[in-house]
Structure formats: C-alpha cells, structure tokens
Write a protein that holds these residues in place. Structure first.
Motif, short mmCIF file in Angstrom:
data_model
loop_
_atom_site.label_atom_id
_atom_site.label_comp_id
_atom_site.label_asym_id
_atom_site.label_seq_id
_atom_site.Cartn_x
_atom_site.Cartn_y
_atom_site.Cartn_z
N VAL A 216 38.70 37.11 38.78
CA VAL A 216 39.19 35.73 38.76
C VAL A 216 38.13 34.80 38.17
O VAL A 216 38.43 33.91 37.37
N GLN A 219 38.16 35.20 34.45
CA GLN A 219 39.35 34.57 33.84
C GLN A 219 39.16 33.06 33.68
O GLN A 219 39.64 32.46 32.72
N HIS A 220 38.45 32.45 34.60
CA HIS A 220 38.26 30.99 34.57
C HIS A 220 36.88 30.61 34.04
O HIS A 220 36.47 29.45 34.19
N ASP A 221 36.18 31.57 33.43
CA ASP A 221 34.86 31.32 32.85
C ASP A 221 33.92 30.68 33.87
O ASP A 221 33.24 29.69 33.58
N GLN A 222 33.88 31.28 35.05
CA GLN A 222 33.04 30.74 36.13
C GLN A 222 32.07 31.80 36.67
O GLN A 222 31.69 31.75 37.83
N THR A 301 38.24 31.46 44.58
CA THR A 301 39.03 32.45 43.83
C THR A 301 40.40 32.66 44.47
O THR A 301 41.38 32.92 43.77
N GLN A 304 42.49 29.83 43.25
CA GLN A 304 42.86 30.02 41.85
C GLN A 304 43.93 31.10 41.70
O GLN A 304 44.71 31.08 40.73
N SER A 305 43.98 32.01 42.66
CA SER A 305 44.97 33.10 42.61
C SER A 305 46.26 32.76 43.36
O SER A 305 47.17 33.58 43.42
#
Length: 545
Positions: A216, A219-222, A301, A304-305
């Motif tokens: 995750v 995917q979010h560039d974190q 995360t 975000q999911s």
C-alpha cells in the motif's frame, strides 16, 4: 461509544489502582517510621532495579505518547520513533555518569545537586523551572490527551472526565508518596504494554501482515514512512542530522536532569540498582516504535485500503488525526478488549500525573519551603509537598485549553522542551565533566539561556514566518545549546571556579572514572548491559535507516 462491559472493566481498573496505591503507600510508611520525609518522597531509598526501570518507563509514557505517537505514525510514519530509540543512549549516560553522582551526593532533588556542585542561585532557578515544566509537560499535556480519548470513547465532557481521573490519581499520590507511585506505575506499565500490544496485533491482523502494508505504501509513493533517517530538506523538518544533534539536548535534560524522571533513581537502594534500573528502561524503550508508532502507520494503510473508516475524522482541511488511536480501538477490537485498551490509556495518564505530582511535591518541600523554613519538621515538609501537589494539579487543568491549540500534541510537547532544555543540559554536562565550570557561569547560563528560550518561543508563535520561525525545533534546541555552552565556558574563565570541599568531589576527573566501579557480576553488570543496549540500538537504526 463503548459498551457496558468495557466501561465496567475500566471502572474496576481505576478503583483497583487507587486502592493498591493507598494500601502500598500507607503500609510502607507505617513499616518505616524513621525519616517520614525520606519515606514519603524517596520511598526510604529502598527501590530495586526492576521497579525503577518500570517506573521510569511508566512516568515517561503517558496518554500523550499512546495518542500522539499513533497520530505521528499515521501522518509521518516511523519518524517520531527516533524520540523513543534515542532515549536508550541518554539512559546509558544516566546509568554510567549521572546516577553514581546523585547516589553518592545523597541528594533528594536535582536542584539540591546543583547547589552542591554550584551554588544556591542555580538550585533556586532549576527548582522553579522544573516545577513549571512538570506542570506543563508531564501533567497538562497528559491530561489533555487523556481528555480527548475519554471524550471520544465515553461521550462525556473532556474536562469533567479528566478532573475525576486526576483527582483520584492525586488521592493515592498525595497520601502514599513515592512508594505508592512506583508500585502503581509498575502495574500500570504492564497493563499499558499489554494494551498496546493488543492494538498492534489487531492492526497487523486486519492489514494481513507486513507485506500488504508495504504494498500500500508503494502504491501511494509513501515508502519514506518506513524510514527513521530522513534526508536534508525533508518536509518533516527532522532530517537525520537534526535527530543526532538536537535530540541529545532534549534527552539529557529529560532523562538525566529532570526531577520527575530521575526521582525514581534517587530512591534506589544503592548505586548498582540506580544504574541497572535505567538500562532496563532502555531495553523497554525499544518497544514503543513497534507498539505505539507502527499501529498508526498500519492505520494509515488500512484507511488507504478501505479497511478503516476515518470519515469521522475528516474536516474541511483534511483528516484530524488526533483521534486515530481511539478510532482504532473502537473499530479493530471486540467488546471486552476495548475495556483493556481503555485501562491501558488510563494507565498512561495516571502514571504520568502521579509521577509528576510526587516530584513537584518533593521540589516544593526541599527546594522552596525548606529554603524559607530551614528548621521545618518532616511532618511540615510532607504537608507542604501535599499542598503544592494539589495546587499544581489545579494549574495544569487550567492550562489544557491553551495547549489544545497544537495540531500535534507530541510535537507541541517537544517544541516546548526544545526551548527549556538547552541551558539545563549545559550546566549539568559541564558540571559533571568539567572541573572549571564555575558557580557564576552556571547561574548566568541558566538565566540567559532560559530567557533566550522564552523569547525565541514567543517570536515563533507571534511571527512564525520569520527566519527563526523556519528553524525546526530540534535544530533550535541544538543552536540554543551551543550558545549556552559558549556562555558558560566564557563566564567560567571570567569568573574562575572556587570549589568547596563538597563540590570538588562532584565532577569526574576523567571520563573513565565512573567505569571503575566493578558492578554486579554476570548478566546484570551495568557495563555488560550498556554494551548490549548500544549494539541492539545500532542494529535497529541500521535496519530502519
């Protein structure tokens, strides 16, 4: 809102802690009637290393940490875990260099130590600053964080709930003294750690493990949220060099020169217990990154999911992450376990408040009341301490609305410490390690350094867009410390030291002198534990660099 079973668990826990605190404190004082003041304020100097280590951790960890470290994990990842792991290095300093002095000098308070090493003026100033900082940092912030949680969970007025809890905590603290504080803190540490581990496992399980969390973040560039060592220019304002330059200034004051923390060491049975206790706490301090900060990152995360509903935290400007820990409790745990987590939160609140109140009462009695009434009896000292603790609690409650203006409670707390700590860290370090540090230099360093800290803090708040306002608080602490070092060294040469027979024994002749004590044999040897702790921390920082 939580259900009746969880509410019952929470109420029974509060009643149990108050009862144990009153019982242990009164029993200890009846058993040891020799020196009433020593028994009340320092537990008769009978504390063993396990209780010292657990009490140090419990006094350090409060609702602020549980709530705000989770918030920081949600916002910036593991970054603020630096405050937890860097503490291990300053606890090693406490065990190796500071604790032996404190025990050898036989002081009841750290301001008392400054008088023996420097003069009365230094003692008076540190006593005032220490009482004020304990009220703001150790009590008011903890009450605020606790109020936010209790309001969210129970739906009751924040101030009403906090007043009730704080009064109950004050009851056993004021009646039972340090013995009651340490016994209850030891229990509360176990409860707090248990609750934190429960929420960590629940978040890990809901996420499906470590790798799904990493996926995750990718995917979010974190992915930087997994790094504790950030590069120059990082938007957090806390690059790696700020951590290594700024934290020691904050940490040495907090762990080695703050009465609220060090009082547990002053109550040690002997030098070995005073040394091993902080090292034991250093090993426990490894845990908060995994059980306080990491759950907040899991919450990010999970949100975000779509596995954690954060809609209740959304505002016009984004997500108000102050309530993320409470949200995790209510959404990730079943009935019954929620009560355990509430008990853990109450443990953090009560242990922090009780420890600070006991330290305030000690300093108010020995460093202030006894100054004006040198012939005061033990009974009068204890009464003065109890009255001071009550007054401090009232003042802390009054400060809560002002401190609530900080967006992040944890950053707000450390921002204040960054402007208080530099002169105190300076006079303690030079006093212990430099023979030529004079009384006049210490006095001027404390006065000028504290004034600078207050002025810069006010400028930051009133004019945040100035050059000073753009300096991160960790680097500001380092710059202020450098100025204080320059002040004290300069004044030490202008006004050379004139040692008394007592002060001439209160500094290390060489850095190796404190290591001459052999310590216990075996695994509990303080030298062995220090080396192991250093190696463990080195490996952890390398893994999460």
């Amino acid at each position: 809102m939580i259900k009746s079973l969880d509410l019952t668990v929470s109420i029974l826990y509060i009643i149990g802690i108050v009862g144990i605190g009153l019982w242990s404190g009164i029993k200890h004082r009846r058993k040891n009637k020799g020196n009433a003041a020593s028994e009340y304020f320092l537990a008769g100097k009978t504390l063993h290393w396990p209780m010292i280590g657990l009490a140090l951790f419990a006094t350090n960890i409060s609702c602020v940490h549980l709530v705000s470290l989770a918030q920081s994990g949600f916002d910036t990842g593991l970054l603020n875990g630096n405050f937890e792991w860097m503490a291990a290095f300053t606890l090693i300093l406490l065990a190796l260099f500071f604790a032996p002095f404190y025990i050898k000098s036989g002081v009841a308070t750290l301001p008392d130590f400054l008088e023996k090493r420097y003069d009365r003026a230094s003692r008076d100033w540190l006593a005032i600053v220490s009482v004020v900082s304990a009220i703001i940092i150790h009590i008011a912030f903890s009450l605020l964080a606790g109020g936010i949680v209790l309001h969210t969970l129970f739906g009751v007025d924040m101030y009403t709930s906090v007043i009730i809890i704080s009064l109950l905590t004050a009851l056993y603290t004021i009646v039972g003294g340090l013995t009651a504080v340490v016994v209850t803190e030891s229990i509360q540490t176990v409860v707090l750690l248990t609750g934190a581990i429960v929420i960590s496992i629940a978040a890990y399980h809901r996420m499906g493990g470590w790798q799904p969390m990493v996926d995750v973040l990718q995917q979010h560039d974190q992915m930087n949220k997994l790094s504790m060592m950030r590069p120059h220019g990082d938007e957090s304002g806390m690059p790696w060099y700020a951590v290594f330059l700024g934290y020691p200034v904050l940490g040495i004051w907090y762990w080695c020169a703050d009465q609220t923390i060090v009082q547990r060491v002053l109550g040690a049975k002997d030098e070995n217990h005073a040394r091993v206790g902080p090292l034991f706490c250093g090993f426990i301090k490894i845990l908060p990154v995994f059980i306080f900060v990491l759950p907040g990152l899991f919450a990010y995360t999970l949100s975000q999911s779509g596995l954690l509903d954060v809609s209740s935290l959304r505002t016009a400007t984004g997500i108000n992450s102050k309530g993320i820990y409470t949200l995790m409790i209510t959404q990730l745990l079943p009935t019954g376990l929620i009560g355990v987590l509430v008990a853990a939160l109450l443990s953090g609140l009560m242990s922090q408040v009780s420890g600070a109140l006991n330290s305030i009462s000690t300093m108010a009695s020995y460093d202030i009341y006894q100054r004006y009434y040198p012939n005061a009896t033990d009974k009068q000292l204890v009464i003065a301490g109890k009255i001071s603790a009550g007054a401090a609690l009232v003042l802390s409650l009054a400060l809560m609305p002002l401190l609530n203006s900080y967006e992040s409670l944890f950053n707000g707390l450390n921002d204040i410490i960054a402007h208080i700590a530099p002169p105190i860290t300076c006079v303690f370090l030079l006093g212990v390690f430099w023979k030529k540090a004079s009384a006049v230099s210490a006095k001027y360093t404390l006065w000028i350094g504290s004034a600078l800290g207050v002025i810069i803090f006010i400028i930051n708040k009133l004019y945040p867009h100035t050059i000073i306002g753009h300096i991160p608080f960790m680097m500001m602490a380092f710059y202020l410390f450098c100025i204080c070092m320059l002040i004290q060294v300069s004044f030490s040469y202008i006004y050379p030291v004139q040692h008394t027979s007592e002060s001439s024994t209160l500094y290390w002749k060489t850095p190796w002198e404190p290591l001459q004590s052999p310590g216990w044999r075996g695994l509990l040897n303080y030298k062995f534990l220090s080396v192991v702790l250093l190696l463990v921390m080195g490996v952890l920082f390398w893994l999460f660099r």
